[in-house]
Write a protein that holds these residues in place. Sequence first.
Motif, mmCIF file in Angstrom:
data_model
loop_
_atom_site.group_PDB
_atom_site.id
_atom_site.type_symbol
_atom_site.label_atom_id
_atom_site.label_comp_id
_atom_site.label_asym_id
_atom_site.label_seq_id
_atom_site.Cartn_x
_atom_site.Cartn_y
_atom_site.Cartn_z
ATOM 1 N N VAL A 187 0.844 -1.203 0.000
ATOM 2 C CA VAL A 187 0.000 0.000 0.000
ATOM 3 C C VAL A 187 0.879 1.253 0.000
ATOM 4 C CG1 VAL A 187 -1.989 -1.072 1.122
ATOM 5 C CG2 VAL A 187 -0.191 -0.045 2.548
ATOM 6 N N ASP A 188 0.309 2.357 -0.494
ATOM 7 C CA ASP A 188 1.017 3.640 -0.562
ATOM 8 C C ASP A 188 0.088 4.751 -0.084
ATOM 9 O OD1 ASP A 188 2.555 5.845 -1.135
ATOM 10 O OD2 ASP A 188 2.655 5.511 -3.306
ATOM 11 N N ALA A 189 0.507 5.457 0.978
ATOM 12 C CA ALA A 189 -0.352 6.486 1.573
ATOM 13 C C ALA A 189 -0.013 7.898 1.126
ATOM 14 C CB ALA A 189 -0.263 6.400 3.093
ATOM 15 N N ASP A 238 9.292 6.879 0.246
ATOM 16 C CA ASP A 238 9.298 7.391 -1.127
ATOM 17 C C ASP A 238 9.641 8.883 -1.021
ATOM 18 O OD1 ASP A 238 8.595 8.507 -3.590
ATOM 19 O OD2 ASP A 238 6.613 7.601 -3.720
ATOM 20 N N GLU A 239 8.638 9.724 -0.736
ATOM 21 C CA GLU A 239 8.821 11.180 -0.744
ATOM 22 C C GLU A 239 9.985 11.651 0.140
ATOM 23 O OE1 GLU A 239 5.916 9.611 -0.820
ATOM 24 O OE2 GLU A 239 4.289 10.847 -1.647
ATOM 25 N N SER A 240 10.232 10.975 1.272
ATOM 26 C CA SER A 240 11.289 11.419 2.205
ATOM 27 C C SER A 240 12.688 11.249 1.645
ATOM 28 C CB SER A 240 11.235 10.620 3.514
ATOM 29 O OG SER A 240 10.046 10.861 4.217
ATOM 30 N N ILE A 259 13.366 0.856 0.317
ATOM 31 C CA ILE A 259 13.312 2.198 -0.289
ATOM 32 C C ILE A 259 12.780 2.122 -1.718
ATOM 33 C CG2 ILE A 259 14.798 4.073 -1.194
ATOM 34 C CD1 ILE A 259 16.264 4.076 1.479
ATOM 35 N N ASN A 260 11.886 3.072 -2.016
ATOM 36 C CA ASN A 260 11.363 3.270 -3.377
ATOM 37 C C ASN A 260 12.321 4.258 -4.049
ATOM 38 O OD1 ASN A 260 10.157 5.019 -5.351
ATOM 39 N ND2 ASN A 260 8.108 4.378 -4.752
ATOM 40 N N ILE A 261 12.941 3.834 -5.145
ATOM 41 C CA ILE A 261 13.853 4.726 -5.870
ATOM 42 C C ILE A 261 13.126 5.331 -7.063
ATOM 43 C CG2 ILE A 261 15.928 4.824 -7.313
ATOM 44 C CD1 ILE A 261 17.349 3.043 -5.398
ATOM 45 N N GLY A 289 10.190 3.093 -8.427
ATOM 46 C CA GLY A 289 8.915 3.789 -8.375
ATOM 47 C C GLY A 289 8.485 4.236 -9.764
ATOM 48 N N GLY A 290 7.366 4.913 -9.817
ATOM 49 C CA GLY A 290 6.865 5.408 -11.098
ATOM 50 C C GLY A 290 6.232 6.761 -10.921
ATOM 51 N N MET A 291 6.303 7.583 -11.950
ATOM 52 C CA MET A 291 5.665 8.901 -11.945
ATOM 53 C C MET A 291 4.846 9.056 -13.222
ATOM 54 S SD MET A 291 6.354 10.451 -9.070
ATOM 55 C CE MET A 291 6.226 12.219 -9.315
ATOM 56 N N THR A 316 6.642 -0.102 -12.643
ATOM 57 C CA THR A 316 7.066 0.039 -14.042
ATOM 58 C C THR A 316 6.054 -0.744 -14.868
ATOM 59 O OG1 THR A 316 8.502 -1.855 -13.602
ATOM 60 C CG2 THR A 316 9.552 0.316 -13.643
ATOM 61 N N SER A 317 4.874 -0.178 -15.038
ATOM 62 C CA SER A 317 3.828 -0.899 -15.764
ATOM 63 C C SER A 317 3.982 -0.655 -17.261
ATOM 64 C CB SER A 317 2.457 -0.433 -15.273
ATOM 65 O OG SER A 317 2.380 -0.549 -13.860
ATOM 66 N N ALA A 318 3.202 -1.407 -18.031
ATOM 67 C CA ALA A 318 3.273 -1.296 -19.490
ATOM 68 C C ALA A 318 2.692 0.044 -19.957
ATOM 69 C CB ALA A 318 2.490 -2.447 -20.122
ATOM 70 N N ARG A 321 -1.021 0.831 -19.611
ATOM 71 C CA ARG A 321 -1.611 1.099 -18.295
ATOM 72 C C ARG A 321 -1.851 2.610 -18.136
ATOM 73 N NH1 ARG A 321 -2.541 3.799 -14.657
ATOM 74 N NH2 ARG A 321 -2.094 3.732 -12.431
ATOM 75 N N TYR A 322 -1.087 3.402 -18.913
ATOM 76 C CA TYR A 322 -1.120 4.858 -18.766
ATOM 77 C C TYR A 322 -1.762 5.580 -19.948
ATOM 78 C CZ TYR A 322 2.588 3.362 -15.591
ATOM 79 O OH TYR A 322 3.296 2.709 -14.632
ATOM 80 N N TYR A 323 -1.285 5.234 -21.151
ATOM 81 C CA TYR A 323 -1.604 6.038 -22.337
ATOM 82 C C TYR A 323 -2.117 5.175 -23.483
ATOM 83 C CZ TYR A 323 1.305 9.142 -19.581
ATOM 84 O OH TYR A 323 1.804 9.883 -18.544
#
Length: 371
Positions: A187-189, A238-240, A259-261, A289-291, A316-318, A321-323
């Motif tokens: 999970v990610d808060a 992540d953010e920290s 750690i999420n890189i 991670g992903g942005m 790192t989805s396909a 998944r995004y576009y």
Amino acid sequence: MKLEAVELRRIRISLVAPFETSFGTQLERDILILKAITDEGEGWGECVAGEEPDYSSEYVEAAQHVLVHHLLPRLLALPRLTAADVKGALQRFHGHRMAKASIEMAVLDAELRARRESFAHYLGAVRSAVDCGVSVGIHRSIPELLATVGGYLDQGYRRVKLKIKPGWDVEPVRAVRERFGDVLLQVDANTAYTLADARHLAQLDAFNLLLIEQPLPEDQVLAHAELAKLIRTPVCLDESITSEQAAADAIQLGACSIINIKPGRVGGYLEARRIHDLCAKHDVPVWMGGMLETGLGRAGNVAMAAMPDFKLPGDTSASDRYYHRDITEPFVLVDGRLNVPDGPGLGVNVDVAYLESITTSSQVVRSSAAD
Ligand code: SMG
Ligand code: MG
């Protein structure tokens, strides 16, 4: 290499489905794409800053401003430049890591394309394909969430991450666990809780999660160390984690065990590689991670995710998944994995005609005539 000019281009592109997090809902993206023009060829960069300063303090308009007015003039004035020089050359400018990462990426791509070396080889990749997870946003109802998760599992994703916030946490996790059995789940808060929520978050311990990502605000590293003592679910930051130093401090404090890189968040692929190496030394597993990147950022991220300490499936989805249509050849899921590009530089080609068609503005910054 001499950096001669940089083209900055903004593109607007719709997401295939709305993506809701604890800080808001995204329907489309406004992305800054860079092209570094050097005496040895060109390279591409992507800035991960969002439209609003809600994931972090950075946002795309500010990233473009600081690049145009502060960062690029300095780099364009240098007689020679490699990606390894970028951090030092920009040291006097505080913060703006996503902006710095985007130009470092473009310079690195140009440099590697010129010597026909892939990102994967340069970074020390040890795999030719990487395990992929998928990040699932907050949904309006549990049945809708289960339908989305089921669809992704049918496509082969190897791990599911659920976005959570107060009011949308224990029940969705329970429902996914009950419906989909022992799927890898985390999970990610996105900073949505406080330390006072520790007892509530401890209810997630019952569901054998891989990790809980960034439960508390980014500057509350010590509170994460306290929380880690109160819950059994491993804490991942992540953010920290904004730099190698921040990672070293968080590890020493016991604020995270994973750690999420994200290269964009830490100022670029070179700093991200230093964090990877530090974590490997401390037996702290990392994952990519992903942005919501286009094929450009995805190419770099997939290459980095093939490094040895990337022990968990990444966000790192396909491309689909995004576009509906990516700006490079699409990344396609094969047996829950994405192949690591092995061509020179990022190893993907930009569809320039398509890029042009979704461009909302562009500008070129050149080295001044005196240089
Ligand atoms: O790229 O698949 C992706 C998105 C992964 O959840 C994701 N990213 O905090 O980790 C995170 C979020 C940040 C982006 S939300 C716009
Ligand atoms: Mg996150």
